[in-house]
Each structure stands twice: as C-alpha cells, then as structure tokens.
Design a protein around this motif. Sequence first.
Motif: not given
Length: 358
Positions: A314, A306, A192, A199-203, A308-309, A196
């Motif tokens: 992952w 991912d 995570d 710039g990706a959202r942590p899960l 969004r990014m 971050a």
Amino acid sequence: MTHDVVIIGAGMAGASLAAELAPHAGVLLLEAEDAPGYHATGRSAAFWSETYGGPGIQPLTTASGDALRSGGFLQPLGSLHVGRAEDRAAADALLQAFEDAPVTLEAVDPRDRLPGLRDGWTVGVWEPSCAYIDVAGLHADRLAVARAAGARVMTGAALRSADRRDGVWRLNTAAGAVQACVVVDAAGAWADGVAAMCGARPLGIRAFRRTVVQLRTDPRPPVGLPHVADLAGRFYFKPEAGGRLWLSPHDETPTDPCDAAAEEIDVALAIDRLENVVDWRVEAVERRWAGLRSFAPDRLPVYGYDTRMPDFFWCAGQGGFGIQTAPAAGQMTAALLRGTGDMPAGVDAEAYAPGRFG
C-alpha cells in the motif's frame, strides 16, 4: 518479462517511490491516464505547511523539508492562521499541538500582517516555515530520476484485472499484460478499487472533492501576502504570480473517484467566505478547478505490505498532504518495500502501517 515491482499510479506518490526504488529493482509505473499526475498531483494548491494535516502528518512533512529546499522546490511564503474571538480555543489548540514538534509557531495580531482584514478578525497564529512548492517541477524530477535509473512508465494503462499465481502477479491493463513480483497500490482515489481487483481487502479509503479558484481582486493581493488559513477550517488563500489569488473554501465533499470539476455552489461559497474576511472586491474568477483527496478512516496515509495479501504493498491515503510529504514518504516506502535502507529521521513507519486496520 517479470518486473520486480509494478507501481499502479504515476502521480506524486508512485513517482517518488519509483525514484527511490529504481536504482535497486526493476520498476514499471502503470498510469491509467495519458499523462502522469493528471488528478490530485496536477491540481494541488501548491503550498508546503508543517502544520497542515496535524501532528500525524507533520513528521513526514518536516522530514521532507531539506530535500525540497535543496532541490529548489520551495520558495518562502509564510502562513497566517486567522480567526475571530470564538476561535481563540482553536488557536490555543494549534499552538499546543505542535509545542513539542520542531515547528515554529507564534501568536500574533493578524491585523499587523493582513491588510484589509475586516473587523472582528483578531486572533492569529504565524507559521513562518510555510512555503510555495513547485509541484510540477518536483513531479517531473521524480519521474526523470526514476527513468534515469531504469524505471519504465506505461500510460493509458488502467488496470482491468489481476491475479497472483506461483508467486507472480499477472496484471491485465488497457495497454497490455504485465507481470510482477510485487504490486504497489499508489492509485490515489482509486486505491481501494485496485486492492479489490488484486484480491486484497479494501481499507475504506474514500475520495473527497476540493475546490480551488483563481481570482483577480481589487486591490490586488499586497506584496508579501502570506498563505492565509482559517482557524475554523472554512477557507485558505494565497498569492500567485501576476497579482492573482488562489482561494479554496476548504471543502471536502464525498465523491466517487472521477475526473473532478468545480461546482458553482462551491465557487460562490469560497468567494463569500473571502469577502467576509477582507474588504477586497472580487473582479473576476479567472480559473476554477477541483481535485480529489483520498483518506483512510483515520486520515493518515497507508504505507506498507498488506497483512493478508502477499506481495501487495500500500502507498495510498495521502489526503491533501501527499505533495508536501513526498520525499520522506518515497524514502520510507522504498525502505519498507525492500526491507532495507535508511528511514527518514523522526518518522515512525508503524503509524502508517496497513496492519493498524486489523
């Protein structure tokens, strides 16, 4: 130089993906430590069990079996799941959970298979396919295969910052700057944090400490002793070379990502639980250590791009099951990343996709 793929983390997950991917792409493995596999990979309890992790993990474990056996990484062990009368429901649930899976389980009397078992331990389930796994050998093999296909490994290369411009990732590491078309987050307990920085959202992948001790007992573990696991999830133990025993209290203590160490309370708890199961006397604690297990909120691994990014992939959240599932997970993640290639038989990649978190 811009690499096709940079994999952050050279433990079992990153090395297995690199071995599958390197024949088809330019791969760089970035490892924060001075040597790959320092954390979870190097501290595994080293057994392969098709029931370990439950039905959501079993397809990856089973699909990894042939490769592990043919590579000489598995040795017969067997697993005995034991409990008291009040654990009968747990035994029934275990049998039911895998009744439609290609896993052999049998209700047994544990007293027939575990000498020294104390009174009251009358419930048992036998899992004959459980095996020792040569973790160090498997990890070294995956790194060697990756390197032979052209992959590079950069150690001492902790990620410091990352940004993506004009379709290219620019990564600043402790060992220098690198560029890549695709970034793979195989950073284990640090996944995570890496996300971050990119710039990706942590899960919500969290780290947990797991304790293991090596014991000398009187009597020594009997010849042919299997892996023994508590149906209620309070311990497991297995024989090791030299007549020693590896024991865990099956702890999962939340922790920040770190260089984990065993705590005295967990060592004492493990020994107390062992002595309540068998009448063996613990003569000495010869070694103690702890490793990190990292889980997504639903306790299934996260494999895929991912949502969004762009070009962020992952390969994380393997819990304590990343070693036993490594061959199938490596094959699957390579196919997902490339958008082509064979998927492991019996595995539904969608079950592990990052998109399930919204």
